[in-house]
Design a protein around this motif. Structure first.
Motif, PDB file in Angstrom:
ATOM      1  N   SER A  70      27.141  36.502  28.497  1.00 45.29           N
ATOM      2  CA  SER A  70      28.101  36.109  27.701  1.00 45.29           C
ATOM      3  C   SER A  70      28.437  37.145  27.029  1.00 45.29           C
ATOM      4  N   VAL A  71      29.736  36.887  26.348  1.00 49.04           N
ATOM      5  CA  VAL A  71      30.295  37.849  25.254  1.00 49.04           C
ATOM      6  C   VAL A  71      29.303  37.463  23.917  1.00 49.04           C
ATOM      7  N   LYS A  72      28.795  36.320  23.831  1.00 55.33           N
ATOM      8  CA  LYS A  72      27.897  35.943  22.483  1.00 55.33           C
ATOM      9  C   LYS A  72      26.571  37.022  22.857  1.00 55.33           C
ATOM     10  N   PHE A  73      26.106  36.833  23.917  1.00 53.49           N
ATOM     11  CA  PHE A  73      24.892  37.618  24.142  1.00 53.49           C
ATOM     12  C   PHE A  73      24.834  38.877  23.874  1.00 53.49           C
ATOM     13  N   ARG A  74      26.016  39.487  24.566  1.00 56.56           N
ATOM     14  CA  ARG A  74      26.189  40.898  24.338  1.00 56.56           C
ATOM     15  C   ARG A  74      26.396  41.398  22.887  1.00 56.56           C
ATOM     16  N   THR A  75      27.104  40.652  22.160  1.00 58.24           N
ATOM     17  CA  THR A  75      27.612  40.716  20.601  1.00 58.24           C
ATOM     18  C   THR A  75      26.185  40.583  19.767  1.00 58.24           C
ATOM     19  N   ASP A  76      25.367  39.493  20.009  1.00 57.51           N
ATOM     20  CA  ASP A  76      24.074  39.438  19.390  1.00 57.51           C
ATOM     21  C   ASP A  76      23.301  40.460  19.655  1.00 57.51           C
ATOM     22  N   MET A  77      23.299  41.026  20.675  1.00 54.97           N
ATOM     23  CA  MET A  77      22.183  42.048  20.815  1.00 54.97           C
ATOM     24  C   MET A  77      22.829  43.500  20.192  1.00 54.97           C
ATOM     25  N   ALA A  78      24.110  43.681  20.266  1.00 54.42           N
ATOM     26  CA  ALA A  78      24.560  44.865  19.398  1.00 54.42           C
ATOM     27  C   ALA A  78      24.541  44.519  17.922  1.00 54.42           C
ATOM     28  N   SER A  79      24.526  43.319  17.491  1.00 53.30           N
ATOM     29  CA  SER A  79      24.419  43.073  16.145  1.00 53.30           C
ATOM     30  C   SER A  79      23.085  43.411  15.276  1.00 53.30           C
ATOM     31  N   MET A  80      21.910  43.649  16.088  1.00 52.55           N
ATOM     32  CA  MET A  80      20.652  43.963  15.385  1.00 52.55           C
ATOM     33  C   MET A  80      20.877  45.459  15.131  1.00 52.55           C
ATOM     34  N   CYS A  81      21.829  46.136  15.471  1.00 49.56           N
ATOM     35  CA  CYS A  81      21.968  47.605  15.150  1.00 49.56           C
ATOM     36  C   CYS A  81      23.251  47.671  14.403  1.00 49.56           C
ATOM     37  N   LYS A  82      23.774  48.952  14.460  1.00 51.81           N
ATOM     38  CA  LYS A  82      25.018  49.298  13.886  1.00 51.81           C
ATOM     39  C   LYS A  82      26.009  48.735  14.670  1.00 51.81           C
ATOM     40  N   LEU A  83      26.912  47.758  14.393  1.00 51.23           N
ATOM     41  CA  LEU A  83      27.981  47.103  15.417  1.00 51.23           C
ATOM     42  C   LEU A  83      28.995  47.849  15.729  1.00 51.23           C
ATOM     43  N   GLY A  84      29.436  47.929  16.857  1.00 54.97           N
ATOM     44  CA  GLY A  84      30.709  48.492  17.480  1.00 54.97           C
ATOM     45  C   GLY A  84      31.220  47.591  18.533  1.00 54.97           C
ATOM     46  N   PHE A  85      32.367  47.864  19.036  1.00 50.53           N
ATOM     47  CA  PHE A  85      32.638  47.416  20.222  1.00 50.53           C
ATOM     48  C   PHE A  85      33.582  48.237  21.203  1.00 50.53           C
ATOM     49  N   ASP A  86      33.476  48.013  22.305  1.00 51.00           N
ATOM     50  CA  ASP A  86      34.248  48.934  23.568  1.00 51.00           C
ATOM     51  C   ASP A  86      34.802  48.305  24.488  1.00 51.00           C
ATOM     52  N   ILE A  87      35.746  47.262  24.141  1.00 47.18           N
ATOM     53  CA  ILE A  87      36.018  46.219  25.019  1.00 47.18           C
ATOM     54  C   ILE A  87      37.426  45.804  24.692  1.00 47.18           C
ATOM     55  N   GLY A  88      38.125  45.356  25.853  1.00 44.97           N
ATOM     56  CA  GLY A  88      39.533  44.951  25.482  1.00 44.97           C
ATOM     57  C   GLY A  88      39.556  43.444  25.078  1.00 44.97           C
ATOM     58  N   LEU A  89      40.424  43.154  24.027  1.00 43.67           N
ATOM     59  CA  LEU A  89      40.506  41.914  23.619  1.00 43.67           C
ATOM     60  C   LEU A  89      41.382  40.971  24.610  1.00 43.67           C
ATOM     61  N   LYS A  90      42.267  41.671  25.382  1.00 43.77           N
ATOM     62  CA  LYS A  90      42.972  40.958  26.378  1.00 43.77           C
ATOM     63  C   LYS A  90      42.053  40.503  27.488  1.00 43.77           C
ATOM     64  N   ASP A  91      40.776  40.856  27.588  1.00 42.42           N
ATOM     65  CA  ASP A  91      39.900  40.362  28.551  1.00 42.42           C
ATOM     66  C   ASP A  91      39.055  39.232  28.130  1.00 42.42           C
ATOM     67  N   MET A  92      39.306  38.879  26.859  1.00 44.28           N
ATOM     68  CA  MET A  92      38.475  37.918  26.271  1.00 44.28           C
ATOM     69  C   MET A  92      39.225  36.409  26.268  1.00 44.28           C
ATOM     70  N   SER A  93      38.540  35.649  26.134  1.00 43.39           N
ATOM     71  CA  SER A  93      39.254  33.917  26.208  1.00 43.39           C
ATOM     72  C   SER A  93      39.651  33.993  24.590  1.00 43.39           C
ATOM     73  N   ALA A  94      40.238  32.935  24.123  1.00 44.80           N
ATOM     74  CA  ALA A  94      40.706  32.769  22.764  1.00 44.80           C
ATOM     75  C   ALA A  94      39.186  32.428  22.073  1.00 44.80           C
ATOM     76  N   ASP A  95      38.619  31.695  22.691  1.00 46.12           N
ATOM     77  CA  ASP A  95      37.200  31.306  22.003  1.00 46.12           C
ATOM     78  C   ASP A  95      36.234  32.514  21.821  1.00 46.12           C
ATOM     79  N   GLU A  96      36.236  33.262  22.803  1.00 47.56           N
ATOM     80  CA  GLU A  96      35.375  34.592  22.677  1.00 47.56           C
ATOM     81  C   GLU A  96      35.973  35.430  21.683  1.00 47.56           C
ATOM     82  N   LEU A  97      37.384  35.677  21.667  1.00 48.54           N
ATOM     83  CA  LEU A  97      37.847  36.333  20.444  1.00 48.54           C
ATOM     84  C   LEU A  97      37.577  35.813  19.178  1.00 48.54           C
ATOM     85  N   THR A  98      37.738  34.547  19.016  1.00 46.96           N
ATOM     86  CA  THR A  98      37.253  33.897  17.625  1.00 46.96           C
ATOM     87  C   THR A  98      35.811  34.356  17.335  1.00 46.96           C
ATOM     88  N   TYR A  99      34.979  33.713  18.398  1.00 46.14           N
ATOM     89  CA  TYR A  99      33.744  34.200  18.139  1.00 46.14           C
ATOM     90  C   TYR A  99      33.402  35.645  17.594  1.00 46.14           C
TER      91      TYR A  99
END
Length: 729
Positions: free
Chosen positions: A577-606
């Motif tokens: 899930s996007v949540k699992f991927r984000t939570d794993m990255a959040s234990m370090c210096k956080l960044g994103f390399d993903i398109g927001l258009k590929d996310m659902s509305a709930d995933e983006l809000t999360y």
């Protein structure tokens, strides 16, 4: 000859004074003593390295009458601190010199010493000199008491008429006397960095080294752990944790001798590097940074994390920028309009910056893929007609900062730079060329090339002073090994090249001290504390699969604080899930390399909520103390918690990786809390409309309870995660 006679007389006088005084050096932290002594023979020996001694009389009791003699006298009474080749020491030396007359022996004697206060600690310098040749070695030790860290290096010089040849040049030598020794090393490859494995060290030598020159840590990293008397453990046992500040070829030698003592020798790898040292030139070895922990690697890591933030990492006490990178989103296929849209996405996501990756430069040979363009750092006009200024303006309009990728140490043969300056690249014209990733390494031993590489950054900054970040990549090891600049001194290439790299990095930091920079090397193949003096962070791996990142981030966290370790949320492993991927990255210096258009509305809000939470909790995750609680190497789960320095806030990251069917689930016992404080437990980073399933959510517990009883945070579902905030009441 007269000069040698005078030098010998001065040396003899120094030896007599040293012997009479029984010179003892105590290099101390609040937890550790390293004690050195000048023997009656005038040479320097290590008599103790271990837990700090509490009574001064015990220091004196260590001061044996050390003298040269049999193997037994050396092994029982002390070990020579910087042993030379060709003397009566029969094991691996620290230094080997070929003198002008062809002699290969080196005997070093004490001459003088000094101490001085430095930022955070005390520096001790001990000067040694050969009694037959004008060769001098200065041994430097900096002890950081509060962090329980010692940094050491050596400096070699001579006054012989012609250059001498150095064939071995260690940073230091450390000795241990234990019943057994267990080594944990960190192997690596692209997308598989910082993989931990352990073995017992037996009689003889174990060597960890690299011969790649550039991108040098691709196969193994410049750090290690040694357990004394038992395998390395997280929370118990004595462990040496050491790392070398060197971006080039390194070598760690672990030698167990015939009576079971261990010597540890960190050094530049002398492979193809018989170094020609000129008269009065100073050869400075890399800094070796180590800590002795008596409570396992967890405490050792915190020692190194605190030291790094305070004294070594660029802007170690500052905040870090969250970002959105375009690489996974676009690759090389982008234009000005597409990037401007991504900048708006960055703002919508809530991150601080947009980072433009590879593919923005070169015109005669446009950078359409990795086969051309490296070296031609002019923006591609057909792709970006407004140039970098237009991108900076678009970022400002979107309300985010702008950062940019460069790889200035490399060149594609298909480039204008190589056409004009083929002699600037390391390559052998007498042999068929072998290209790694279609590129060659620029020869940074050449000062003219150093100026050029520095100029890449300078030109961008002068034209675009609002550039807020650089991602500095290095994708190729050195191939076709020959320096057109050094000509007959090829043995200096690997070393002078790395020194040239540092010269450039140092200039960039001096002139642009407030610009954050990410150190990258085809993933995590650059991760040393010398380079990190000039960089705020490093890229751990191109592998952003969150399951693999559990192991990668666990490994790197042994030596580096979370704020130095970049982790991005991407589309790798879409089964998670996007949540699992984000939570794993959040234990370090956080960044994103993903398109927001590929996310659902709930995933983006999360994700927006997770970014806001991460920013709010930087004092804990970036600057707090880290406690590794449950290892993915020994469990189907992982857990890590961070605690602020005042113990008022903590964050627990818990991950179910691949649980087995109905396995026994254990409560996670937190660490580092104040046992007398009461903490409110609240699960954060929840998907919209999803309530926490944790029984403890919203309840209040004492720190004592949380550390002794713990929280039930693990479950049976694959790749699930929980982020829990604990606030002192």
């Amino acid at each position: 000859m007269k000069q040698l006679i005078v030098s010998a007389a001065l040396l003899l006088s120094a030896l007599q004074v040293g012997a009479a005084e029984k010179k003892v050096f105590r290099i101390s932290t609040e937890q550790t003593d390293l004690i050195l002594q000048v023997g009656d023979n005038g040479r320097l020996y290590q008599t103790y390295l271990g837990k700090k001694l509490l009574n001064e009389i015990d220091i004196q009791n260590l001061s044996w009458d050390i003298h040269a003699g049999t193997d037994a006298s050396v092994s029982q009474r002390g070990w020579e601190v910087y042993s030379g080749s060709g003397n009566e020491e029969y094991f691996e030396p620290a230094i080997a010199v070929t003198h002008n007359d062809g002699n290969n022996s080196t005997y070093l004697y004490y001459v003088s010493s000094s101490t001085e206060a430095v930022d955070g600690g005390t520096k001790t310098t001990i000067n040694l000199r050969d009694d037959q040749y004008p060769v001098e070695v200065a041994l430097h030790y900096v002890a950081y008491p509060k962090e329980n860290v010692i940094k050491t290096w050596s400096e070699i010089k001579h006054q012989e008429k012609r250059p001498v040849t150095l064939t071995t040049y260690a940073s230091t030598m450390l000795y241990f006397n234990s019943s057994s020794y267990y080594l944990t090393e960190f192997s690596s490859d692209w997308a598989k960095e910082a993989q931990m494995s352990s073995q017992q060290l037996q009689f003889g030598k174990k060597v960890i080294d690299t011969k790649l020159g550039s991108r040098a840590a691709m196969h193994t990293h410049p750090f290690f752990e040694v357990g004394m008397g038992q395998p390395v453990a997280e929370n118990q046992g004595e462990v040496l944790m050491g790392t070398l500040g060197w971006t080039g070829n390194f070598r760690f030698t672990f030698e167990v001798d015939n009576v079971g003592n261990l010597r540890v020798i960190p050094a530049i790898n002398p492979y193809a590097s018989y170094y020609e040292l000129k008269k009065d030139e100073v050869f400075k070895t890399p800094e070796f940074i180590f800590t002795l922990s008596y409570e396992g690697t967890s405490q050792g890591s915190r020692n190194l994390h605190n030291w790094a933030r305070n004294y070594s990492l660029k802007d170690g006490k500052g905040s870090r920028l969250t970002l959105l990178n375009n690489w996974e989103n676009t690759g090389f296929d982008f234009d000005q309009e597409k990037l401007a849209e991504l900048m708006k996405e960055a703002k919508h996501l809530g991150v601080d910056m947009f980072l433009l990756d590879d593919g923005w430069f070169a015109n005669k040979y446009p950078r359409k893929d990795d086969k051309a363009g490296l070296g031609d750092w002019e923006v591609t006009h057909s792709k970006l007609p407004g140039g970098v200024p237009a991108l900076v303006d678009a970022a400002k309009e979107a309300g985010v900062k702008f950062g940019i990728w460069i790889e200035p140490e490399m060149v594609n043969p298909k480039s204008e730079l190589f056409e004009k300056h083929p002699d600037w690249a390391i390559h052998d014209e007498n042999r068929d060329r072998y290209y790694y990733r279609n590129q060659l390494v620029l020869d940074l031993s050449n000062p003219e090339v150093q100026d050029y590489v520095y100029g890449v950054v300078e030109k961008l900054m002068k034209e675009n002073p609002d550039i807020a970040f650089f991602k500095w990549d290095c994708n190729s090891p050195i191939t076709n090994i020959y320096s057109p600049y050094l000509k007959e001194k090829q043995g200096n290439l690997y070393i002078d090249h790395v020194r040239g790299v540092y010269n450039v990095m140092k200039r960039v930091k001096e002139n642009y001290p407030n610009v954050p920079m990410m150190l990258c090397s085809g993933g995590g193949a650059r991760c040393d504390y010398e380079a990190l003096k000039y960089f705020t962070e490093f890229w751990c791996s191109d592998n952003t699969d969150p399951v693999e990142r559990a192991y990668i981030q666990w490994g790197f966290s042994q030596f580096f604080p979370a704020k130095a370790m970049c982790a991005h949320v991407t589309s790798w492993n879409k089964n998670t899930s996007v949540k699992f991927r984000t939570d794993m990255a959040s234990m370090c210096k956080l960044g994103f390399d993903i398109g927001l258009k590929d996310m659902s509305a709930d995933e983006l809000t999360y994700c927006q909520t997770a970014v806001a939470n991460w920013k709010r909790l930087q004092p804990a995750v970036m600057d707090g103390d880290q406690y590794r609680l449950v290892s993915p190497y020994t469990s189907n789960h992982m857990a890590v918690n961070y605690v602020t320095k005042d113990l008022s806030k903590a964050v627990l990251f818990a991950y179910d990786i691949y649980p087995r069917f109905q396995e026994k689930l254990m409560a996670v016992k937190l660490q580092g809390l104040d046992p007398h404080k009461m903490y409110k437990v609240e699960e954060i980073n929840l998907m919209p409309g999803v309530a926490s399933t944790l029984e403890a959510n919203g309840k209040v517990f004492s720190g004592d309870y949380l550390m002794k009883v713990g929280l039930n945070v693990f479950g049976y579902a694959t790749t699930q995660s929980h982020v829990i905030e604990l606030s002192a009441m």
